[in-house]
Write an enzyme that holds these catalytic residues in place. Structure first.
Site, PDB file in Angstrom:
ATOM      1  CD  GLU A   1      -4.191  93.763 -89.064  1.00  0.00           C
ATOM      2  OE1 GLU A   1      -3.465  94.600 -89.318  1.00  0.00           O
ATOM      3  OE2 GLU A   1      -5.479  93.967 -88.463  1.00  0.00           O
TER       4      GLU A   1
ATOM      5  CB  CYS B   1      -5.501  86.787 -81.044  1.00  0.00           C
ATOM      6  SG  CYS B   1      -7.358  87.569 -81.656  1.00  0.00           S
TER       7      CYS B   1
ATOM      8  CB  CYS C   1     -16.879  89.810 -90.293  1.00  0.00           C
ATOM      9  SG  CYS C   1     -18.148  88.977 -89.363  1.00  0.00           S
TER      10      CYS C   1
ATOM     11  CB  CYS D   1     -20.955  94.055 -85.056  1.00  0.00           C
ATOM     12  SG  CYS D   1     -21.367  92.266 -84.776  1.00  0.00           S
TER      13      CYS D   1
ATOM     14  CB  CYS E   1     -16.716  95.034 -85.397  1.00  0.00           C
ATOM     15  SG  CYS E   1     -15.419  93.821 -85.833  1.00  0.00           S
TER      16      CYS E   1
ATOM     17  N   GLY F   1     -13.678  87.789 -88.376  1.00  0.00           N
ATOM     18  CA  GLY F   1     -14.443  86.925 -88.880  1.00  0.00           C
ATOM     19  C   GLY F   1     -15.205  86.098 -87.789  1.00  0.00           C
TER      20      GLY F   1
ATOM     21  CB  CYS G   1     -10.677  92.953 -79.161  1.00  0.00           C
ATOM     22  SG  CYS G   1     -10.327  91.472 -78.422  1.00  0.00           S
TER      23      CYS G   1
HETATM   24  N1  SAH Z   1     -16.733  87.130 -84.586  1.00  0.00           N
HETATM   25  C1  SAH Z   1     -16.466  86.831 -83.551  1.00  0.00           C
HETATM   26  C2  SAH Z   1     -15.119  86.695 -82.964  1.00  0.00           C
HETATM   27  C3  SAH Z   1     -14.073  87.840 -83.473  1.00  0.00           C
HETATM   28  S1  SAH Z   1     -14.373  89.460 -82.983  1.00  0.00           S
HETATM   29  C4  SAH Z   1     -17.130  87.474 -82.362  1.00  0.00           C
HETATM   30  O1  SAH Z   1     -17.853  88.628 -82.677  1.00  0.00           O
HETATM   31  O2  SAH Z   1     -17.156  87.002 -81.206  1.00  0.00           O
HETATM   32  C5  SAH Z   1     -13.728  89.210 -81.207  1.00  0.00           C
HETATM   33  C6  SAH Z   1     -14.144  90.287 -79.967  1.00  0.00           C
HETATM   34  O3  SAH Z   1     -13.698  91.582 -80.411  1.00  0.00           O
HETATM   35  C7  SAH Z   1     -15.511  89.939 -80.042  1.00  0.00           C
HETATM   36  O4  SAH Z   1     -15.965  89.813 -78.642  1.00  0.00           O
HETATM   37  C8  SAH Z   1     -16.120  91.485 -80.494  1.00  0.00           C
HETATM   38  O5  SAH Z   1     -17.237  91.859 -80.304  1.00  0.00           O
HETATM   39  C9  SAH Z   1     -14.921  92.311 -80.068  1.00  0.00           C
HETATM   40  N2  SAH Z   1     -14.980  93.591 -80.768  1.00  0.00           N
HETATM   41  C10 SAH Z   1     -15.376  94.115 -81.925  1.00  0.00           C
HETATM   42  N3  SAH Z   1     -14.999  95.424 -82.008  1.00  0.00           N
HETATM   43  C11 SAH Z   1     -14.612  95.754 -80.809  1.00  0.00           C
HETATM   44  C12 SAH Z   1     -13.868  97.084 -80.385  1.00  0.00           C
HETATM   45  N4  SAH Z   1     -13.972  98.212 -81.546  1.00  0.00           N
HETATM   46  N5  SAH Z   1     -13.323  97.208 -79.314  1.00  0.00           N
HETATM   47  C13 SAH Z   1     -13.334  96.171 -78.603  1.00  0.00           C
HETATM   48  N6  SAH Z   1     -13.671  94.961 -78.530  1.00  0.00           N
HETATM   49  C14 SAH Z   1     -14.286  94.807 -79.907  1.00  0.00           C
HETATM   50 FE1  SF4 Z   2     -19.227  91.133 -85.568  1.00  0.00          FE
HETATM   51 FE2  SF4 Z   2     -17.132  89.622 -84.636  1.00  0.00          FE
HETATM   52 FE3  SF4 Z   2     -17.955  89.902 -87.432  1.00  0.00          FE
HETATM   53 FE4  SF4 Z   2     -16.703  92.020 -85.839  1.00  0.00          FE
HETATM   54  S1  SF4 Z   2     -15.849  89.957 -86.367  1.00  0.00           S
HETATM   55  S2  SF4 Z   2     -18.386  92.116 -87.285  1.00  0.00           S
HETATM   56  S3  SF4 Z   2     -17.727  91.484 -83.834  1.00  0.00           S
HETATM   57  S4  SF4 Z   2     -19.219  89.062 -85.735  1.00  0.00           S
END
Ligand code: SAH
Ligand code: SF4
Length: 353
Positions: free
Chosen positions: A95, A108, A115, A119, A122, A171, A346
Site C-alpha cells: 500500500e 508515503c 516486515c 513491532c 504495528c 517495511g 501510520c
Molecule cells: N519500519 C519503519 C518505517 C515504517 S512504520 C519504522 O518503523 O520506522 C512508519 C511509522 O508508523 C513508524 O513510526 C511506526 O512506528 C508507526 N506505526 C506503526 N504502527 C502504528 C500504529 N498502530 N499507530 C500509529 N503509528 C504506527
Molecule cells: Fe516495526 Fe516499522 Fe516493521 Fe512496523 S514497519 S513492524 S513499525 S519496523
C-alpha cells in the site's frame, strides 16, 4: 501483457540505463533524453518519445518496457487522503498513501512486502515478512501518485502538489538498504522526478549500524521510531531493541548528525500507548535520553487496527506529555491522524487477511 524477455527500465540507475543504450548501439546522450522522458515527463510509451529517432524507439520497444504496478484498489478518505493497493508482477502487493496539505503533500512509500521486525503495535508487523521491494517498485509508487494527480512533467519549482516523500509505509527501509538507496537517488535526480533530499524522510525502527549511512549515502532526513524511553519498555513493544538497544540507536543518531551537519534535526516518533509509555516519568526519561542531539518529537496517537493489543492514550494525556517535552525546549507536535476511515494512517497498512 508484456513479453517476459523484455526488460523493465524503471529502477535502473542512470549508469545502468546508459549501459543498456550502449548495448543497442545508441549514443550516450540518448540515455539522458530517455531518462527525461521516463522520469521528468512520466511517459510510458516509447512511441510518444518524439525527440528520439524512430529506429531508436522501435529498438526500445523490442527489448524494453516501462512499467507501473497494477492499481488493485484506490480509496479516498473523507479528508482527501488517498490510498492505493498496488500489485506487482509476481502478485505481491503493498500500500502507498498520499497525504494532501493545502498546497503541498507527502507520498508515503513502502519498502518491503510486510516486515520482519514484528513491532507489537504495528499492523504491517503482524503480517510477517514476504520480500524486499526492488528499486523500481519503490520509485514507481511515487510515479503512480504523479500519474493520479497528473503532476507531469516535474514542476520546475514550488508549489508542488506531490512535494514530499516519507518512507513510512510498509517495511523497514534500512533492511532493504541497497534498493532503497538506489530508489532515493532516482527520486532525487534533478533531470527526472527531482524531489530534493530535504523533502525526503526515511523512518527507521533503529537499525543502528546503518543509521549514519542515511547521511553519508543518501543525505535525506531521518526519523527514528523511538516509542519508548527505556530499554525495558522498548524490548516489550519492539523486539529489534534487543539487538540494537536505545544506547546504540542514540549513538548512531549522533554519528548521523556529525555527517549530516548539526543543523539537521532528527525527528523522534513516539507512539502514545495508554499505560505503557505515556506517563510523566517517561517524558522525563526521553528528555535526558535525547539531550544534545537536536531532537524534535512527533507524538503519534496510536491508530487501532482489528486485534491490536494496545489502546491509545487519552487526548489529555497526550497533550500533557507534549507540554512536558515543550517545557524542556523540544518541539513536540501531536500528529493528526489522516485517512483513518480507509485505514491509511501510520501503522495500519496491511495487505493480507
Ligand atoms: N519500519 C519503519 C518505517 C515504517 S512504520 C519504522 O518503523 O520506522 C512508519 C511509522 O508508523 C513508524 O513510526 C511506526 O512506528 C508507526 N506505526 C506503526 N504502527 C502504528 C500504529 N498502530 N499507530 C500509529 N503509528 C504506527
Ligand atoms: Fe516495526 Fe516499522 Fe516493521 Fe512496523 S514497519 S513492524 S513499525 S519496523
Amino acid at each position: 501483457m508484456e513479453i517476459p524477455f523484455k526488460k523493465d527500465l524503471i529502477g535502473l540507475s542512470r549508469e545502468e540505463l546508459l549501459e543498456e543504450l550502449k548495448s543497442l548501439g545508441e549514443k550516450s546522450f540518448r540515455a539522458k533524453q530517455l531518462w527525461q522522458w521516463i522520469y521528468n515527463k512520466g511517459e510510458k510509451d516509447f512511441d510518444q518519445m518524439t525527440s528520439l529517432p524512430v529506429v531508436t524507439r522501435s529498438k526500445l520497444r523490442d527489448f524494453y518496457f516501462i512499467s507501473r504496478p497494477e492499481i488493485i484498489k484506490e480509496q479516498t478518505s473523507v479528508d482527501r487522503t488517498k490510498k492505493w493497493l498496488l500489485g506487482f508482477s509476481d502478485g505481491e502487493m503493498v500500500e502507498s498513501v498520499y497525504i494532501p496539505e493545502a498546497d503541498r503533500g507527502a507520498v508515503c512509500i513502502s519498502t518491503q512486502v510486510g516486515c520482519s521486525l514484528g513491532c507489537k503495535f504495528c499492523h504491517t508487523g503482524s503480517q510477517g515478512f514476504t520480500r524486499n521491494l526492488s528499486s523500481g517498485e519503490i520509485v514507481s509508487q511515487f510515479m503512480i501518485a504523479r500519474d493520479s494527480y497528473g503532476e507531469w512533467p516535474t514542476p520546475s519549482g514550488e508549489p508542488r502538489y506531490l512535494s514530499n516523500i516519507v518512507l513510512m509505509g510498509m517495511g523497514e527501509p534500512l533492511l532493504n538498504f541497497a534498493n532503497v538507496s538506489k530508489a532515493i537517488k532516482i527520486l532525487m535526480d534533478e533531470e527526472g522526478i527531482s524531489v530534493s533530499r530535504r523533502r525526503i524522510t526515511l523512518s527507521t525502527s533503529g537499525i543502528a549500524p546503518l543509521i549514519p549511512k542515511v547521511a553519508s549515502d543518501m543525505g535525506v532526513k531521518l526519523a527514528i521510531s523511538l516509542h519508548a524511553s527505556n530499554n525495558i519498555v522498548r524490548n516489550q513493544i519492539m523486539p529489534i531493541n534487543r539487538k540494537y538497544p536505545l544506547e546504540a540507536v542514540i549513538s548512531a543518531c549522533r554519528e548521523y548528525r556529525k555527517i549530516a551537519g548539526y543543523r539537521q534535526h532528527i525527528t523522534f516518533e513516539y507512539l502514545m500507548l495508554s499505560g505503557i509509555n505515556d506517563q510523566d516519568i517517561h517524558a522525563q526519561e526521553l528528555i535526558s535520553l535525547v539531550s544534545g542531539i537536536g531532537a524534535k518529537f512527533n507524538l503519534i496517537p496510536f491508530n487501532e487496527w482489528p486485534g491490536s493489543p494496545y489502546k491509545p492514550s487519552s487526548p489529555e494525556r497526550v497533550k500533557h506529555f507534549s507540554e512536558i517535552l515543550q517545557k524542556a525546549g523540544f518541539a513536540a507536535p501531536i500528529r493528526v491522524a489522516r485517512g483513518q476511515d480507509i485505514l491509511a494512517a501510520c501503522g495500519q497498512l496491511k495487505t493480507k487477511n
